[in-house]
Design a protein around this motif. Structure first.
Motif, short mmCIF file in Angstrom:
data_model
loop_
_atom_site.label_atom_id
_atom_site.label_comp_id
_atom_site.label_asym_id
_atom_site.label_seq_id
_atom_site.Cartn_x
_atom_site.Cartn_y
_atom_site.Cartn_z
N GLY A 183 37.56 25.79 102.46
CA GLY A 183 38.03 27.11 102.04
C GLY A 183 39.04 27.69 103.01
O GLY A 183 39.73 26.97 103.73
N ALA A 184 39.10 29.01 103.04
CA ALA A 184 40.02 29.74 103.90
C ALA A 184 39.35 30.99 104.43
O ALA A 184 38.63 31.68 103.70
CB ALA A 184 41.29 30.10 103.14
N ALA A 185 39.57 31.29 105.71
CA ALA A 185 38.97 32.46 106.35
C ALA A 185 40.00 33.13 107.25
O ALA A 185 40.96 32.51 107.69
CB ALA A 185 37.75 32.03 107.17
N ASP A 186 39.77 34.42 107.52
CA ASP A 186 40.70 35.13 108.40
C ASP A 186 40.05 35.73 109.64
O ASP A 186 40.72 36.20 110.53
CB ASP A 186 41.49 36.19 107.64
CG ASP A 186 40.63 37.20 106.93
OD1 ASP A 186 39.40 37.22 107.13
OD2 ASP A 186 41.19 37.97 106.14
N LYS A 187 38.72 35.73 109.70
CA LYS A 187 38.00 36.14 110.91
C LYS A 187 36.77 35.27 111.02
O LYS A 187 35.95 35.22 110.10
CB LYS A 187 37.61 37.61 110.84
CG LYS A 187 36.90 38.09 112.10
CD LYS A 187 36.53 39.55 112.02
CE LYS A 187 35.74 39.95 113.27
NZ LYS A 187 35.20 41.30 113.14
N VAL A 188 36.67 34.58 112.15
CA VAL A 188 35.59 33.60 112.34
C VAL A 188 35.04 33.74 113.75
O VAL A 188 35.80 33.86 114.71
CB VAL A 188 36.11 32.15 112.14
CG1 VAL A 188 34.99 31.15 112.30
CG2 VAL A 188 36.80 32.01 110.79
N GLU A 189 33.72 33.75 113.86
CA GLU A 189 33.09 33.70 115.18
C GLU A 189 32.41 32.35 115.31
O GLU A 189 31.53 32.01 114.52
CB GLU A 189 32.07 34.82 115.37
CG GLU A 189 31.45 34.77 116.77
CD GLU A 189 30.44 35.87 117.02
OE1 GLU A 189 29.52 35.63 117.82
OE2 GLU A 189 30.55 36.95 116.41
N ILE A 190 32.88 31.58 116.31
CA ILE A 190 32.29 30.27 116.58
C ILE A 190 31.63 30.27 117.94
O ILE A 190 31.95 31.11 118.80
CB ILE A 190 33.34 29.13 116.50
CG1 ILE A 190 34.52 29.39 117.44
CG2 ILE A 190 33.81 28.94 115.07
CD1 ILE A 190 35.52 28.26 117.50
N GLY A 191 30.70 29.36 118.13
CA GLY A 191 29.98 29.30 119.39
C GLY A 191 29.87 27.89 119.92
O GLY A 191 30.05 26.91 119.18
N LEU A 192 29.57 27.82 121.19
CA LEU A 192 29.33 26.55 121.86
C LEU A 192 28.07 26.73 122.69
O LEU A 192 27.98 27.68 123.48
CB LEU A 192 30.50 26.15 122.75
CG LEU A 192 30.30 24.87 123.56
CD1 LEU A 192 30.31 23.66 122.64
CD2 LEU A 192 31.35 24.74 124.63
N PHE A 193 27.09 25.85 122.53
CA PHE A 193 25.84 25.93 123.27
C PHE A 193 26.00 25.26 124.62
O PHE A 193 26.38 24.09 124.70
CB PHE A 193 24.71 25.27 122.48
CG PHE A 193 23.36 25.45 123.09
CD1 PHE A 193 22.72 26.68 123.05
CD2 PHE A 193 22.71 24.40 123.71
CE1 PHE A 193 21.47 26.87 123.60
CE2 PHE A 193 21.45 24.57 124.28
CZ PHE A 193 20.83 25.81 124.22
N ASP A 194 25.74 26.00 125.68
CA ASP A 194 25.77 25.48 127.05
C ASP A 194 24.39 24.89 127.34
O ASP A 194 23.41 25.64 127.46
CB ASP A 194 26.11 26.60 128.03
CG ASP A 194 26.24 26.12 129.47
OD1 ASP A 194 25.49 25.20 129.88
OD2 ASP A 194 27.08 26.68 130.19
#
Length: 139
Positions: free
Chosen positions: A42-53
């Protein structure tokens, strides 16, 4: 959002202005979906991604704003203490054709999101694992 069940598959369309994780949680809660696997584009314009330490056992997150193609979204649905638990990773392409990816916290749709949720019969639970710091499948 619109969705339709076909056998053990749910065909889902998440529309402009809707958020992916909240939409998927609602579908699963409303239809008593206990477990499944998800894939989407799809398509998005605001995304919050994370990385687990893995050393500190914490998530670091980043908000991305702009035009993004969802080139891959995959993950699973399970339950944690009876509540819907969504675990999804996402890869996004930006206007410079750079890729961004990580654990998906939220994504707001700018065009559409076409998703396939394959429901698994039975229940997959979660339990906290002290060693990893994560809620792992309880099998």
């Amino acid at each position: 959002m619109l969705y339709k069940k076909m056998g053990t598959n749910w065909i889902i369309r998440i529309d402009k202005g809707e958020e992916i994780i909240a939409s998927l949680k609602k579908i699963c809660a409303d239809n008593d979906i206990q477990a499944g696997f998800v894939t989407a584009i799809g398509a998005a314009d605001k995304v919050e991604i994370g990385l687990f330490d893995t050393h500190t056992k914490t998530y670091n997150s980043k908000v991305l704003s702009g035009d993004f193609e969802i080139t891959n979204l995959s993950g699973n649905v399970s339950r944690n203490d009876g509540q819907v638990y969504i675990h999804i990773h996402i890869t996004l392409g930006d206007s410079e054709y750079n890729a961004h990816g990580g654990h998906l916290n939220e994504a707001w749709i700018s065009g559409t999101c076409e998703m396939l949720l394959t429901e698994v019969q039975g229940e997959i639970g979660r339990e906290y694992n002290e060693d990893s710091g994560l809620n792992l499948f309880k099998l």
